[in-house]
Design a protein around this motif. Structure first.
Motif, PDB file in Angstrom:
ATOM      1  N   ASP B 177       0.867  -1.194   0.000  1.00 53.88           N
ATOM      2  CA  ASP B 177       0.000   0.000   0.000  1.00 53.88           C
ATOM      3  C   ASP B 177       0.896   1.234   0.000  1.00 53.88           C
ATOM      4  O   ASP B 177       1.917   1.264   0.671  1.00 53.88           O
ATOM      5  CB  ASP B 177      -0.913  -0.032   1.234  1.00 53.88           C
ATOM      6  CG  ASP B 177      -1.977   1.073   1.150  1.00 53.88           C
ATOM      7  OD1 ASP B 177      -2.138   1.676   0.059  1.00 53.88           O
ATOM      8  OD2 ASP B 177      -2.647   1.330   2.170  1.00 53.88           O
ATOM      9  N   GLY B 178       0.511   2.227  -0.796  1.00 50.75           N
ATOM     10  CA  GLY B 178       1.331   3.426  -0.914  1.00 50.75           C
ATOM     11  C   GLY B 178       2.284   3.362  -2.091  1.00 50.75           C
ATOM     12  O   GLY B 178       3.023   4.307  -2.368  1.00 50.75           O
ATOM     13  N   LYS B 208      -8.332   1.019  -4.534  1.00 50.87           N
ATOM     14  CA  LYS B 208      -9.274   1.688  -3.626  1.00 50.87           C
ATOM     15  C   LYS B 208      -9.729   0.732  -2.512  1.00 50.87           C
ATOM     16  O   LYS B 208      -9.849   1.127  -1.355  1.00 50.87           O
ATOM     17  CB  LYS B 208     -10.479   2.163  -4.441  1.00 50.87           C
ATOM     18  CG  LYS B 208     -11.459   3.014  -3.661  1.00 50.87           C
ATOM     19  CD  LYS B 208     -12.574   3.458  -4.598  1.00 50.87           C
ATOM     20  CE  LYS B 208     -13.808   3.877  -3.843  1.00 50.87           C
ATOM     21  NZ  LYS B 208     -14.886   4.238  -4.776  1.00 50.87           N
ATOM     22  N   LYS B 211      -5.497  -1.110  -1.344  1.00 53.10           N
ATOM     23  CA  LYS B 211      -4.267  -0.328  -1.127  1.00 53.10           C
ATOM     24  C   LYS B 211      -4.568   1.141  -1.373  1.00 53.10           C
ATOM     25  O   LYS B 211      -4.047   1.745  -2.320  1.00 53.10           O
ATOM     26  CB  LYS B 211      -3.168  -0.782  -2.091  1.00 53.10           C
ATOM     27  CG  LYS B 211      -3.049  -2.265  -2.082  1.00 53.10           C
ATOM     28  CD  LYS B 211      -2.056  -2.866  -2.991  1.00 53.10           C
ATOM     29  CE  LYS B 211      -2.018  -4.307  -2.544  1.00 53.10           C
ATOM     30  NZ  LYS B 211      -1.304  -5.204  -3.419  1.00 53.10           N
ATOM     31  N   ARG B 213      -3.741   3.965  -0.354  1.00 55.32           N
ATOM     32  CA  ARG B 213      -2.755   5.060  -0.392  1.00 55.32           C
ATOM     33  C   ARG B 213      -1.904   4.996  -1.666  1.00 55.32           C
ATOM     34  O   ARG B 213      -1.012   5.811  -1.865  1.00 55.32           O
ATOM     35  CB  ARG B 213      -1.862   4.991   0.860  1.00 55.32           C
ATOM     36  CG  ARG B 213      -2.652   5.261   2.169  1.00 55.32           C
ATOM     37  CD  ARG B 213      -1.734   5.396   3.380  1.00 55.32           C
ATOM     38  NE  ARG B 213      -0.970   4.178   3.610  1.00 55.32           N
ATOM     39  CZ  ARG B 213       0.363   4.072   3.460  1.00 55.32           C
ATOM     40  NH1 ARG B 213       1.067   5.124   3.084  1.00 55.32           N
ATOM     41  NH2 ARG B 213       0.976   2.939   3.693  1.00 55.32           N
ATOM     42  N   SER B 214      -2.185   4.050  -2.523  1.00 49.76           N
ATOM     43  CA  SER B 214      -1.360   3.870  -3.732  1.00 49.76           C
ATOM     44  C   SER B 214      -1.752   4.860  -4.825  1.00 49.76           C
ATOM     45  O   SER B 214      -2.833   5.459  -4.785  1.00 49.76           O
ATOM     46  CB  SER B 214      -1.519   2.438  -4.256  1.00 49.76           C
ATOM     47  OG  SER B 214      -1.273   1.523  -3.216  1.00 49.76           O
ATOM     48  N   LYS B 215      -0.853   4.961  -5.812  1.00 50.88           N
ATOM     49  CA  LYS B 215      -1.060   5.919  -6.897  1.00 50.88           C
ATOM     50  C   LYS B 215      -0.847   5.273  -8.256  1.00 50.88           C
ATOM     51  O   LYS B 215      -0.066   4.325  -8.387  1.00 50.88           O
ATOM     52  CB  LYS B 215      -0.026   7.039  -6.760  1.00 50.88           C
ATOM     53  CG  LYS B 215      -0.607   8.354  -6.270  1.00 50.88           C
ATOM     54  CD  LYS B 215       0.404   9.454  -6.430  1.00 50.88           C
ATOM     55  CE  LYS B 215      -0.117  10.842  -6.207  1.00 50.88           C
ATOM     56  NZ  LYS B 215      -1.465  11.155  -6.536  1.00 50.88           N
ATOM     57  N   MET B 243      -6.358   9.551  -7.204  1.00 51.34           N
ATOM     58  CA  MET B 243      -5.547   8.330  -7.329  1.00 51.34           C
ATOM     59  C   MET B 243      -4.840   8.206  -8.677  1.00 51.34           C
ATOM     60  O   MET B 243      -3.719   7.715  -8.756  1.00 51.34           O
ATOM     61  CB  MET B 243      -6.424   7.100  -7.090  1.00 51.34           C
ATOM     62  CG  MET B 243      -5.620   5.833  -6.958  1.00 51.34           C
ATOM     63  SD  MET B 243      -6.658   4.438  -6.543  1.00 51.34           S
ATOM     64  CE  MET B 243      -6.602   4.451  -4.769  1.00 51.34           C
TER      65      MET B 243
END
Ligand SMILES: Cc1cc2nc3c(=O)[nH]c(=O)nc-3n(C[C@H](O)[C@H](O)[C@H](O)COP(=O)(O)OP(=O)(O)OC[C@H]3O[C@@H](n4cnc5c(N)ncnc54)[C@H](O)[C@@H]3O)c2cc1C
Lengths: 118, 421
Positions: B177-178, B208, B211, B213-215, B243
Motif C-alpha cells: 500500500d502506498g 481503492k 491499497k 494510499r497507492s497511486k 488516485m
C-alpha cells in the motif's frame, strides 16, 4: 516468369467472370449506393451488414446474454425499431448511433435476414 | 521471403510444383480453392469460420501456434481483479467442426510468387489466397532498457493477453500500500486506444479497496484521454479522486528495471510496478510476405473491399495489422474478417465483391466493477476515396453506467461465440 503467371491468373479469372455471365444470360441487377450492380453484389452486402450485428446480438442474432436477440423477430418490428432508434423515438445506448449509419433499404434487408432465421 | 524457388523445387519435387502452377486452373474450374489463414485471433478465426459457413466448397487451413486463445478483451478485468484467467481463456475446439483444418505451427515465410507459406516446423503449404491476421508485434527497441526489463520480469506490457496478464496481476497484488503503478502507452496508432484508460480505472478500483494510499501514474503518448475522455475523467473523479494522474504527451523513452525508474521525454518517475505498452507494428509474417508496406513500414495497406494487399496479389490482411483509419479492436477485426470472407467467396465464384461494405466499430470499457460505457461508430467503404468513411451520429457515451456494464458482458460472450464458438 512470375509476371506471366500472374497474367495467366488474371486472364483465368476474367474468363470465368464472363463465362458465368454469358451462361446465365442478362444477369439480374440491383441498386447499391446509387449504382447498378449484379444482384449478387447486393446479396453479399446484405450478408455482411447483417453479420456486423452478430457481435453484440449473438451469432445469427441468437442471444445468450443481456443484449436482446434478433433471430426470428418479425420483420416489420425490426424495421420499425431501427427507424425509431434513428429518429430518437426509442431510447437507446448504442442503437441510435448504429441506425444512423445504415439506410432504410438496408433496414429492410437486414430485417428480412433476421426474420428468416429460425 | 525465406523460401527460395530453387530450394522449393528441391524440396517439393516437380509433382507439387506442377500442381501449384495448375492452381489458377483449379479455381477457374471450381474445384476446391484453398485459403490459408495465419493467426487464430479475432480476425483470423472469424475469417476461417465464415469462409466455411458461406462457401463449404472452399478449403480452409488455419495456422496458429497456441493451444488456447487468450482474449485481450476482459484482460483488464483480470488485472483489476474482477475476473480470473479462466474467464478469458477460450478453446479452439469448435473450429474443426466447421471443416477448418487447424495447423498448430507458426508461419515464418511466404513466397508470394509461388503462393506457398512456410512454417517453423518445416511445412510448406500452398494457397490460392492467403489471409494474414497475426495481430501486432512490439517495437521494444524504441524504449531503452525495455528488453532487459522484460527479460527480468520487471517490465510488462500485458498488451497480448496470456502469461503477462497474470504476471501483472500478481505484481499488483504483491505491491505494498502506498506504492506507485506506472502505466505508459504509446502514441497512436496502436492496439485498443481506450485500453490503457480502462486498465487505469480497474487497477484504481482494486487499489481503492485494498491499497488506498497507492497511486497510478499514466505516462500517455496521446495528447489527451483520447478515447471516451469525458467518461473516464468523470469516473476517475467520482470513484478514485486523487488516485490517477494522467500525464498526456509524455512518451516513455527509457526504463531501468534495477532502479525501477521510468524515463519519459520530460521526467523520471520512480515506480513499484511498471507497465509499458511499446509502440507496435503488424506481425512479422506480414513483413515476410512483403505487405507491411505503408510509408513507415509498420502497417499493411489493403483494398477496403477485399482486404487484399494492393501490391502483393492473393495476400489479404486483417485485424490490427491493417493500415487503416479504423480503430484497432477485436470488434473491427471480426467485422473486417467477415467482409474479407464474403469477398473471397465472390472472387472464387467469379463474381464481383461488394464495393460498399460497412463496418461497425464499438468498444466497451469498464470504469469500475459495475459501470461501463461504449463508443459506437459506423464506417462505410467509399471505393472512389479508397477508404472507409465515418458516418455522422457516432460517438462515445459521456459516462459509464450499470446497464452498459451488462451490455459489455453480453458483448464479450457474443464476440467469443461469433469468433470461436
Ligand atoms: C488490454 C486490452 C483490452 C482490449 N479490449 C478490447 C475490447 O474490449 N474490445 C475490442 O474490440 N478490442 C479490445 N482489444 C483489442 C483487441 O484485442 C485486438 O484489436 C484484437 O485482438 C486484434 O485481432 P487480430 O486478429 O488482429 O489479432 P489477435 O487477436 O492478437 O490474433 C492474432 C493471432 O495470430 C497468431 N499469430 C501471430 N503470428 C503468427 C504466425 N506467424 N503464425 C501463426 N499464427 C500467428 C497469434 O498467436 C494470435 O493468436 C483490447 C486489447 C487489449 C490489449
Amino acid at each position: 516468369m512470375n509476371m506471366k503467371r500472374r497474367e495467366a491468373v488474371v486472364a483465368a479469372i476474367l474468363w470465368l467472370a464472363t463465362g458465368v455471365a454469358g451462361a446465365a444470360g442478362p444477369a439480374p441487377t440491383c441498386l447499391i449506393s446509387g449504382k447498378e450492380k449484379p444482384a449478387s453484389v447486393c446479396a453479399a452486402h446484405t450478408k455482411t451488414i447483417s453479420a456486423t450485428c452478430f457481435i453484440c446480438h449473438g451469432p445469427n442474432g441468437k442471444s445468450v446474454a443481456a443484449i436482446p436477440g434478433l433471430a426470428g423477430q418479425d420483420k416489420d418490428y425490426l424495421v420499425t425499431a431501427m427507424r425509431e432508434f434513428r429518429d430518437g423515438k426509442r431510447e437507446s445506448t448504442v442503437m441510435q448511433k448504429y441506425a444512423l449509419g445504415y439506410t432504410d433499404s438496408e433496414y429492410e434487408a437486414i430485417a428480412a435476414f433476421f426474420a428468416a432465421i429460425k | 521471403m525465406t523460401l527460395h524457388r530453387r530450394d522449393f523445387l528441391k524440396i517439393a519435387g516437380a509433382g507439387l510444383a506442377a500442381s501449384l502452377l495448375a492452381k489458377p486452373a483449379f479455381s477457374a474450374t471450381r474445384s476446391k480453392p484453398h485459403v490459408v489463414v495465419v493467426g487464430a485471433g479475432f480476425g483470423g478465426a472469424t475469417c476461417a469460420k465464415y469462409l466455411r459457413l458461406w462457401d463449404p466448397n472452399i478449403q480452409v487451413t488455419l495456422i496458429e501456434p497456441n493451444d488456447k486463445f487468450y482474449s485481450c478483451p476482459m484482460s483488464n478485468w483480470v488485472i483489476g481483479g474482477l475476473r480470473n484467467m479462466d474467464d478469458l481463456t477460450k478453446s479452439y475446439e469448435h473450429l474443426p467442426g466447421y471443416g477448418i483444418k487447424m495447423v498448430k505451427d507458426t508461419a515464418i515465410g511466404v513466397d508470394a510468387d509461388w503462393r506457398v507459406v512456410t512454417t517453423r516446423r518445416g511445412k510448406k503449404i500452398a494457397y490460392d489466397r492467403l489471409v494474414l491476421a497475426p495481430g501486432i508485434e512490439f517495437m521494444t527497441d524504441l524504449v531503452e532498457g525495455y528488453a532487459e526489463g522484460e527479460a527480468a520480469g520487471k517490465v510488462l506490457h500485458a498488451w497480448k493477453a496470456g502469461p503477462q496478464t497474470l504476471a501483472l496481476r500478481k505484481q499488483l497484488e504483491a505491491m505494498p500500500d502506498g506504492g506507485v503503478f506506472v502505466i505508459a502507452s504509446p502514441p497512436p496508432p496502436g492496439r485498443c486506444v481506450s485500453g490503457p484508460y480502462e486498465r487505469a480505472s480497474l487497477v484504481a478500483h482494486y487499489f481503492k479497496q485494498h491499497k488506498p494510499r497507492s497511486k497510478i501514474i499514466m505516462l500517455d503518448g496521446h495528447i489527451d484521454v483520447v478515447s471516451k475522455g469525458p467518461m473516464f475523467k468523470a469516473a476517475w473523479k467520482q470513484f478514485y479522486p486523487g488516485m490517477i494522474e494522467h500525464r498526456p504527451n509524455n512518451q516513455v523513452v527509457k526504463v531501468d528495471h534495477k532502479t525501477m525508474v521510468v524515463t519519459s521525454e520530460f521526467e523520471d518517475v520512480k515506480a513499484d510496478v511498471i507497465n509499458i505498452v511499446p509502440k507496435q507494428r503488424a506481425g512479422d509474417i506480414c513483413a515476410q510476405a512483403g505487405v507491411r508496406a505503408d510509408s513507415a513500414g509498420v502497417w499493411c495497406p489493403v483494398n477496403g473491399a477485399t482486404f487484399e494487399s494492393p501490391t502483393v496479389p492473393f495476400v489479404h490482411v486483417l485485424g490490427d495489422s491493417v493500415a487503416t483509419n479504423m480503430p484497432k479492436s477485436a470488434h473491427v477485426s471480426n467485422n473486417q474478417a467477415k467482409i474479407c470472407a464474403a469477398a473471397l467467396v465472390e472472387l472464387f465464384n467469379g463474381r464481383e465483391p461488394d464495393p460498399y461494405p460497412v463496418i461497425g466499430s464499438t468498444s466497451y470499457s469498464a470504469t469500475s466493477d459495475h459501470t461501463a460505457g461504449p463508443i459506437a461508430v459506423v464506417m462505410r467503404h467509399d471505393p472512389e476515396k479508397g477508404t472507409y468513411v465515418r458516418q455522422p451520429g457516432g460517438g462515445a457515451s459521456p459516462e459509464g453506467d450499470e446497464i452498459n456494464f451488462e451490455y459489455n458482458k453480453a458483448w464479450f460472450e457474443h464476440i467469443w461465440a461469433d469468433t470461436l464458438g
